[in-house]
Design a protein around this motif. Structure first.
Motif, PDB file in Angstrom:
ATOM      1  N   GLY A 149       0.777  -1.237   0.000  1.00  0.00           N
ATOM      2  CA  GLY A 149       0.000   0.000   0.000  1.00  0.00           C
ATOM      3  C   GLY A 149       0.804   1.281   0.000  1.00  0.00           C
ATOM      4  N   VAL A 150       2.130   1.197   0.086  1.00  0.00           N
ATOM      5  CA  VAL A 150       2.899   2.453   0.081  1.00  0.00           C
ATOM      6  C   VAL A 150       2.840   3.065  -1.324  1.00  0.00           C
ATOM      7  N   PRO A 151       2.620   4.396  -1.380  1.00  0.00           N
ATOM      8  CA  PRO A 151       2.502   5.003  -2.716  1.00  0.00           C
ATOM      9  C   PRO A 151       3.839   5.161  -3.423  1.00  0.00           C
ATOM     10  N   ASP A 152       4.893   5.412  -2.668  1.00  0.00           N
ATOM     11  CA  ASP A 152       6.198   5.651  -3.274  1.00  0.00           C
ATOM     12  C   ASP A 152       7.290   4.938  -2.492  1.00  0.00           C
ATOM     13  N   LEU A 153       8.339   4.579  -3.193  1.00  0.00           N
ATOM     14  CA  LEU A 153       9.517   4.043  -2.528  1.00  0.00           C
ATOM     15  C   LEU A 153      10.611   5.104  -2.686  1.00  0.00           C
ATOM     16  N   ASP A 154      10.813   5.843  -1.629  1.00  0.00           N
ATOM     17  CA  ASP A 154      11.702   7.001  -1.673  1.00  0.00           C
ATOM     18  C   ASP A 154      12.860   6.773  -0.719  1.00  0.00           C
ATOM     19  N   GLU A 155      14.059   6.997  -1.216  1.00  0.00           N
ATOM     20  CA  GLU A 155      15.240   6.762  -0.374  1.00  0.00           C
ATOM     21  C   GLU A 155      15.328   7.757   0.781  1.00  0.00           C
ATOM     22  N   ASP A 156      14.544   8.842   0.709  1.00  0.00           N
ATOM     23  CA  ASP A 156      14.562   9.823   1.785  1.00  0.00           C
ATOM     24  C   ASP A 156      13.672   9.410   2.964  1.00  0.00           C
ATOM     25  N   ILE A 157      12.891   8.366   2.774  1.00  0.00           N
ATOM     26  CA  ILE A 157      12.061   7.864   3.881  1.00  0.00           C
ATOM     27  C   ILE A 157      12.819   6.694   4.516  1.00  0.00           C
ATOM     28  N   PRO A 158      13.359   6.889   5.712  1.00  0.00           N
ATOM     29  CA  PRO A 158      14.269   5.885   6.295  1.00  0.00           C
ATOM     30  C   PRO A 158      13.702   4.475   6.330  1.00  0.00           C
ATOM     31  N   GLU A 159      12.412   4.323   6.667  1.00  0.00           N
ATOM     32  CA  GLU A 159      11.868   2.965   6.801  1.00  0.00           C
ATOM     33  C   GLU A 159      11.630   2.281   5.450  1.00  0.00           C
ATOM     34  N   LEU A 160      11.743   3.048   4.371  1.00  0.00           N
ATOM     35  CA  LEU A 160      11.496   2.456   3.050  1.00  0.00           C
ATOM     36  C   LEU A 160      12.748   2.334   2.192  1.00  0.00           C
ATOM     37  N   LYS A 161      13.839   2.927   2.618  1.00  0.00           N
ATOM     38  CA  LYS A 161      14.990   3.041   1.715  1.00  0.00           C
ATOM     39  C   LYS A 161      15.566   1.694   1.291  1.00  0.00           C
ATOM     40  N   GLU A 162      15.389   0.664   2.103  1.00  0.00           N
ATOM     41  CA  GLU A 162      15.924  -0.653   1.737  1.00  0.00           C
ATOM     42  C   GLU A 162      15.156  -1.300   0.586  1.00  0.00           C
ATOM     43  N   TYR A 163      13.976  -0.758   0.304  1.00  0.00           N
ATOM     44  CA  TYR A 163      13.143  -1.348  -0.757  1.00  0.00           C
ATOM     45  C   TYR A 163      13.262  -0.585  -2.074  1.00  0.00           C
ATOM     46  N   VAL A 164      14.062   0.454  -2.057  1.00  0.00           N
ATOM     47  CA  VAL A 164      14.178   1.314  -3.236  1.00  0.00           C
ATOM     48  C   VAL A 164      15.143   0.674  -4.247  1.00  0.00           C
ATOM     49  N   PRO A 165      14.784   0.664  -5.552  1.00  0.00           N
ATOM     50  CA  PRO A 165      15.719   0.114  -6.548  1.00  0.00           C
ATOM     51  C   PRO A 165      17.070   0.820  -6.483  1.00  0.00           C
ATOM     52  N   ALA A 166      18.123   0.059  -6.754  1.00  0.00           N
ATOM     53  CA  ALA A 166      19.483   0.577  -6.580  1.00  0.00           C
ATOM     54  C   ALA A 166      19.727   1.853  -7.380  1.00  0.00           C
ATOM     55  N   CYS A 167      19.219   1.893  -8.610  1.00  0.00           N
ATOM     56  CA  CYS A 167      19.491   3.065  -9.462  1.00  0.00           C
ATOM     57  C   CYS A 167      18.821   4.315  -8.910  1.00  0.00           C
ATOM     58  N   VAL A 168      17.661   4.145  -8.284  1.00  0.00           N
ATOM     59  CA  VAL A 168      16.929   5.287  -7.719  1.00  0.00           C
ATOM     60  C   VAL A 168      17.616   5.750  -6.438  1.00  0.00           C
ATOM     61  N   ARG A 169      18.033   4.778  -5.649  1.00  0.00           N
ATOM     62  CA  ARG A 169      18.579   5.105  -4.337  1.00  0.00           C
ATOM     63  C   ARG A 169      19.877   5.910  -4.433  1.00  0.00           C
ATOM     64  N   VAL A 170      20.684   5.641  -5.456  1.00  0.00           N
ATOM     65  CA  VAL A 170      21.988   6.316  -5.521  1.00  0.00           C
ATOM     66  C   VAL A 170      21.961   7.591  -6.360  1.00  0.00           C
ATOM     67  N   CYS A 171      20.836   7.915  -6.939  1.00  0.00           N
ATOM     68  CA  CYS A 171      20.802   9.066  -7.848  1.00  0.00           C
ATOM     69  C   CYS A 171      21.064  10.357  -7.066  1.00  0.00           C
ATOM     70  N   ALA A 172      22.262  10.899  -7.223  1.00  0.00           N
ATOM     71  CA  ALA A 172      22.684  12.056  -6.421  1.00  0.00           C
ATOM     72  C   ALA A 172      21.836  13.303  -6.702  1.00  0.00           C
ATOM     73  N   PRO A 173      21.568  13.634  -7.954  1.00  0.00           N
ATOM     74  CA  PRO A 173      20.741  14.828  -8.186  1.00  0.00           C
ATOM     75  C   PRO A 173      19.246  14.578  -8.009  1.00  0.00           C
ATOM     76  N   LYS A 174      18.892  13.382  -7.587  1.00  0.00           N
ATOM     77  CA  LYS A 174      17.496  12.963  -7.391  1.00  0.00           C
ATOM     78  C   LYS A 174      16.667  13.191  -8.651  1.00  0.00           C
ATOM     79  N   ALA A 175      17.119  12.544  -9.698  1.00  0.00           N
ATOM     80  CA  ALA A 175      16.410  12.623 -10.972  1.00  0.00           C
ATOM     81  C   ALA A 175      15.460  11.452 -11.143  1.00  0.00           C
ATOM     82  N   ARG A 176      15.512  10.499 -10.222  1.00  0.00           N
ATOM     83  CA  ARG A 176      14.676   9.302 -10.371  1.00  0.00           C
ATOM     84  C   ARG A 176      13.680   9.188  -9.217  1.00  0.00           C
TER      85      ARG A 176
END
Lengths: 253, 379
Positions: free
Chosen positions: A170-197
Motif C-alpha cells: 500500500g505504500v505510494p512511493d519508494l523514496d530513499e529519503d524515507i528511512p523505513e522504506l529506503k531498503e526497498y528502493v531500486p538501486a538506481c533510484v537510491r543512488v541518484c545524487a541529483p534525485k532525478a529518479r
C-alpha cells in the motif's frame, strides 16, 4: 495491487552513471552489459553540436512485446507489481525477445566480452553462471532472473524485484529519503545524487510519480510502439525526451 | 524399376563418403569452438545484432526444405504420374535440407534440448515461434509419412493425395510463419510488412525448384545421356516455365522492397542504402536475372549443364538475399550514441562460416544416403 513505475527527470539528470554503477554492483553485471545505462549521443554538426544523454532502464511495459514473442513463456509479466521478469529455468536463449524489444534492454552475455580483458576468465564460475564475482549480492532467484546470469539465457533489469517486492503493502512511493522504506528502493533510484529518479505505484492516486507525470507532462519512450512503458521521462524542454533516432549515413557522418 | 526412375547409385557413394567426412570434421570443429569459447565464437552482440549468420543459414535451409516439399507436392498433385520420377527424390531432399537447418539451429540456441521439450508444451499462443515450431513438427511428421507411403509399390496418386495435400499445407504454414516471425516486428520497418509471408513462400518455391534441379541432375553426374527422358522432358518443359515465373515473382518482391525502402524515411529503412551500395546485392540481382533469362529461353533450358548453372545462380542469389534480409533488419541500432554507431558492422566469424559448411555436408550426407539406400528412387 501495485503497478510499480519509474519517473526520470531529464532536466535534473547529470549523466553521472551512478545509477549504472549501482545497478551493476547490485545485480553482479558483467562490465559493459548494463541493465541500466545512460546513453550518450550528440546531435548536429560543429559549431551547432549538442551533447545529450538518456538514462535507459528496462521499461517494464504494460504491454510488453518481449513477453508476446517468447516461445516458452520464459519471460512474463508479473501480475503482482507489473514487473517484466525472465524465468532463467525456461529461457532457451533464442534471443527473439531481444529482437522484439524496442528499447534494447535485454542481454545475452555468452558472446564476446564488451570490455576487455574478459573478466569471466578472471573470476570463472563453476556453477554454470557467467562469472563468480567476489562482491556478489546474496539474492539468487533464477525463476525471476535475479542473481548472476547463467550461460545460454537472456537477462534484463528486474526493477530490483528482490527489494521492491519486500516493500510494505500500500505504500505510494519508494523514496530513499524515507528511512523505513529506503531498503526497498531500486538501486538506481537510491543512488541518484541529483534525485532525478522517482519510484512509486502508478496505480496509487496519491503517489508522487503520478503527480510528477501529471504536472510535468511525463512522456514515454517510443510510445508509438504500443508497449506502454511504466517508465516515464520528464523534460521541460532543456533536454530531449527521446534521442534523435535518425541514422546518419556513414559517408555523411 | 524403369529406366525413368533408375538412379545413378555410383555417384551417391562417393558423395556420401566425402560429405560424411566433411561433416565430421566441420561438426567437430564447431563443437570444439563452441565448447571452448561458447557463443563468443560468433560475431553477434548485444549492440543490436542478435541474430547473425547461423540464423541466416538455418532459415535458408528451412525455407529450402519447405520449398522443395511444396514443389514436390504441387508437382505431384497437378501433374500426377508425370512428376512421379522426381517425387520421392524431392521429398527426401526436403528432409535433407531440414536436417541441415535444424542442426545449425541447435548450435545457435542457448539451450537446444530445453527448447525441444519446452516450446511444444509452453502453449505460448502469442508467439510466432511457438506456432512455427508446431508447424515444423507437423511438417516433419507428414514428410516422413509421405516418404514412407510413396515408397510402397502399390501407392498411387489417389492413395497419396490426402497426405500430399497435408504435407503441402504444413510446408506453406511453416514458410508463412517464418515470415510472420520477422514481419510482425512493427518497430523494425525493414522487416515489418504484411506481405513478408507471401514473399517467403515465393522465395521458398524458387529455392525448392533450384535445389530439385541441381540435386536431381547431380544424381546422374550432370551427364545428359544418363538423365532419363521423362526427367529431361519435365525439366525442359513446364517445370522450367514455372521456375522462370517463380523467379519473376521473387524479383518483384526483392526489387519492390528495395525501391520502397530507398524511398522510405522511417528509422531503420536506411539499411537499404547500405545494401544497395554493397556488391553482394548486385551479385544477387545479376544471379537471379541470369537464371531468369536461362529458364525463359527454351533453347537454353534444354541443356542439362545450363540448367545446373541456373540452379546454382538461384541458390547463390537466394542465400545473399536471406543474409541481407536478416542482417539488414538489425544493422540500424534502435538507439544510437557513443556506444553504438549509426550502422552496426557485422561479418560472420570463422565458426559461423563453418556452420554453413557443416549444414551443406549434413544435408548431402542425408540426401546421398537416400540414394544409396534406394529411398530416392521411388517407385
Amino acid at each position: 495491487m501495485a503497478k510499480w513505475g519509474m519517473v526520470i527527470d531529464l532536466d535534473t539528470c547529470t549523466g553521472c552513471q551512478a545509477c549504472t554503477t549501482a545497478c551493476a554492483m547490485e545485480n553482479s553485471r558483467l562490465p559493459g552489459e548494463n541493465w541500466q545505462d545512460v546513453l550518450f549521443y550528440h546531435e548536429g554538426k560543429y559549431p551547432n553540436v549538442q551533447l545529450k544523454w538518456l538514462p535507459r532502464p528496462c521499461m517494464h511495459c504494460e504491454n510488453p512485446s518481449c513477453v508476446s514473442v517468447c516461445p516458452t513463456r520464459a519471460t512474463y509479466k508479473d501480475p503482482e507489481g507489473g514487473f517484466v521478469l525472465i524465468d532463467w529455468n525456461r529461457c532457451i536463449g533464442c534471443k527473439y525477445c531481444q529482437v522484439a524489444c524496442p528499447y534494447g534492454v535485454r542481454f545475452y552475455t555468452d558472446e564476446k566480452a564488451v570490455v576487455q580483458p574478459d573478466i569471466r576468465t578472471v573470476f570463472p564460475s563453476e556453477e554454470g553462471r557467467q562469472w563468480d564475482p567476489p562482491w556478489k549480492g546474496p539474492q539468487d532467484d533464477p525463476r525471476r532472473g535475479i542473481g548472476i546470469q547463467p550461460h545460454g539465457v537472456v537477462s534484463k533489469c528486474t526493477f530490483c524485484y528482490h527489494k521492491v517486492s519486500q516493500a510494505p503493502t500500500g505504500v505510494p512511493d519508494l523514496d530513499e529519503d524515507i528511512p523505513e522504506l529506503k531498503e526497498y528502493v531500486p538501486a538506481c533510484v537510491r543512488v541518484c545524487a541529483p534525485k532525478a529518479r522517482f519510484f512509486g505505484d502508478l496505480d496509487h492516486p496519491e503517489s508522487r510519480v503520478n503527480k510528477l507525470i501529471a504536472d510535468h507532462r511525463g512522456t514515454r519512450l517510443k510510445d508509438e510502439t504500443g508497449n506502454k512503458p511504466q517508465v516515464y521521462y520528464l523534460s521541460g524542454g532543456a533536454s530531449a525526451a527521446v534521442p534523435s533516432l535518425r541514422a546518419v549515413h556513414q559517408d555523411k557522418a | 524399376m524403369t529406366t525413368a526412375t533408375m538412379d545413378n547409385k555410383g555417384i551417391q557413394m562417393p558423395i556420401l563418403l566425402v560429405a560424411g567426412i566433411g561433416f565430421l570434421i566441420t561438426a567437430g570443429l564447431v563443437m570444439f569452438n563452441l565448447s571452448s569459447q561458447g557463443h563468443a565464437a560468433f560475431n553477434t552482440s548485444n549492440n543490436g545484432l542478435f541474430w547473425g549468420f547461423p540464423i541466416v543459414v538455418y532459415d535458408f535451409f528451412l525455407l529450402t526444405s519447405t520449398g522443395i516439399a511444396m514443389v514436390a507436392c504441387f508437382g505431384f498433385l497437378f501433374t500426377g504420374e508425370t512428376f512421379r520420377p522426381l517425387f520421392a527424390r524431392s521429398l527426401w531432399l526436403a528432409l535433407a535440407g531440414l536436417s541441415g537447418g535444424v542442426a545449425v539451429l541447435m548450435m545457435e540456441l542457448g539451450y537446444p534440448l530445453r527448447a525441444m521439450f519446452l516450446i511444444p508444451f509452453s502453449f505460448a499462443f502469442s508467439s510466432p515461434l511457438y506456432w512455427k515450431v508446431l508447424a515444423v513438427i507437423g511438417f516433419t511428421v507428414c514428410l516422413l509419412l509421405l516418404i514412407w507411403r510413396a515408397r510402397a509399390t502399390q501407392s498411387t496418386l489417389d492413395s497419396l493425395r490426402g497426405l500430399t495435400r497435408l504435407t503441402l499445407l504444413f510446408a506453406i504454414l511453416v514458410t508463412a510463419l517464418a515470415g510472420v516471425v520477422y514481419g510482425s516486428q512493427s518497430f523494425r520497418p525493414f522487416w515489418a510488412s504484411g506481405d513478408i509471408p507471401a514473399a517467403f513462400i515465393v522465395e521458398s518455391v524458387v529455392g525448392g525448384l533450384a535445389f530439385v534441379y541441381f540435386f536431381t541432375l547431380l544424381a546422374y553426374g550432370f551427364q545428359a545421356n544418363r538423365v532419363p527422358e521423362s526427367i529431361r522432358t519435365v525439366f525442359a518443359g513446364r517445370m522450367g516455365g514455372v521456375f522462370a515465373w517463380a523467379i519473376v515473382l521473387h524479383l518483384v518482391f526483392v526489387v519492390g522492397r528495395t525501391v520502397n525502402g530507398l524511398y522510405g524515411n522511417v528509422e531503420g529503412l536506411q539499411a537499404w542504402q547500405y545494401i544497395v551500395s554493397s556488391p553482394l546485392y548486385w551479385i544477387e540481382l545479376a544471379a537471379l536475372m541470369t537464371a531468369l533469362v536461362i529458364m525463359f529461353s527454351h533453347a537454353l533450358r534444354c541443356n542439362i549443364l545450363i540448367q545446373v548453372a541456373a540452379a546454382v545462380l538461384v541458390m547463390v542469389g537466394l542465400f545473399i538475399g536471406r543474409y541481407e534480409y536478416i542482417i539488414g533488419g538489425q544493422i540500424i541500432p534502435l538507439f544510437k550514441g557513443s556506444w553504438a554507431p549509426p550502422v552496426l558492422s557485422y561479418a560472420p566469424s570463422f565458426t559461423e562460416w563453418l556452420l554453413l559448411v557443416m549444414a551443406i555436408f549434413l544435408a548431402n550426407v542425408v540426401n546421398s544416403l537416400g540414394g544409396v539406400l534406394g529411398i530416392t528412387r521411388g517407385r
